[in-house]
Design a protein around this motif. Structure first.
Motif, PDB file in Angstrom:
ATOM      1  N   GLN A 135       0.815  -1.208   0.000  1.00 16.32           N
ATOM      2  CA  GLN A 135       0.000   0.000   0.000  1.00 16.32           C
ATOM      3  C   GLN A 135       0.856   1.269   0.000  1.00 16.32           C
ATOM      4  OE1 GLN A 135      -2.334   0.260   3.537  1.00 16.32           O
ATOM      5  NE2 GLN A 135      -0.724  -0.645   4.806  1.00 16.32           N
ATOM      6  N   TYR A 136       2.144   1.127   0.314  1.00 16.71           N
ATOM      7  CA  TYR A 136       3.047   2.270   0.346  1.00 16.71           C
ATOM      8  C   TYR A 136       3.895   2.395  -0.920  1.00 16.71           C
ATOM      9  CZ  TYR A 136       1.865   2.193   5.266  1.00 16.71           C
ATOM     10  OH  TYR A 136       1.188   2.197   6.436  1.00 16.71           O
ATOM     11  N   VAL A 137       3.949   1.348  -1.711  1.00 17.64           N
ATOM     12  CA  VAL A 137       4.796   1.329  -2.902  1.00 17.64           C
ATOM     13  C   VAL A 137       3.918   1.225  -4.137  1.00 17.64           C
ATOM     14  CG1 VAL A 137       6.611   0.092  -4.118  1.00 17.64           C
ATOM     15  CG2 VAL A 137       6.666   0.213  -1.633  1.00 17.64           C
ATOM     16  N   GLU A 138       4.121   2.122  -5.077  1.00 17.58           N
ATOM     17  CA  GLU A 138       3.446   2.027  -6.370  1.00 17.58           C
ATOM     18  C   GLU A 138       4.336   1.205  -7.292  1.00 17.58           C
ATOM     19  OE1 GLU A 138       1.976   5.621  -8.063  1.00 17.58           O
ATOM     20  OE2 GLU A 138       1.599   6.497  -6.096  1.00 17.58           O
TER      21      GLU A 138
END
Length: 78
Positions: free
Chosen positions: A3-6
Motif C-alpha cells: 500500500q506504500y509502494v506504487e
C-alpha cells in the motif's frame, strides 16, 4: 507494504533507468566500435560506408537523447 509502494511506477523507473543508464553508453560504444575496430579500414585506409553510416546513426541517437533531456529539464520537466 504494497500500500506504500506504487509497483507500476517503480517498474517504469527501473526500465527507464536501464534503457538510459545502459542503453545509451552501449549505443555510443557500438558507434566507436564501428569506426575503430581492427577490420574497419581497407588497404587504402578508407572506412566502409556502412560503418560510417551506422556510427553516425548511433551517435545521433545518443545526442538526441542528451539534447532531449536537457530541453525537458530546462522546460521545467516533471
Amino acid at each position: 507494504m504494497s500500500q506504500y509502494v506504487e509497483w507500476d511506477a517503480l517498474g517504469q523507473i527501473l526500465l527507464f533507468g536501464l534503457l538510459v543508464g545502459a542503453g545509451l553508453p552501449t549505443l555510443f560504444a557500438l558507434g566507436v566500435r564501428a569506426l575503430a575496430s581492427p577490420g574497419a579500414r581497407d588497404d587504402a585506409g578508407r572506412t566502409a560506408t556502412w560503418r560510417v553510416a551506422s556510427a553516425v546513426a548511433c551517435f545521433a541517437v545518443v545526442i538526441a537523447a542528451v539534447v532531449g533531456a536537457i530541453v525537458y529539464i530546462g522546460a521545467g520537466g516533471h
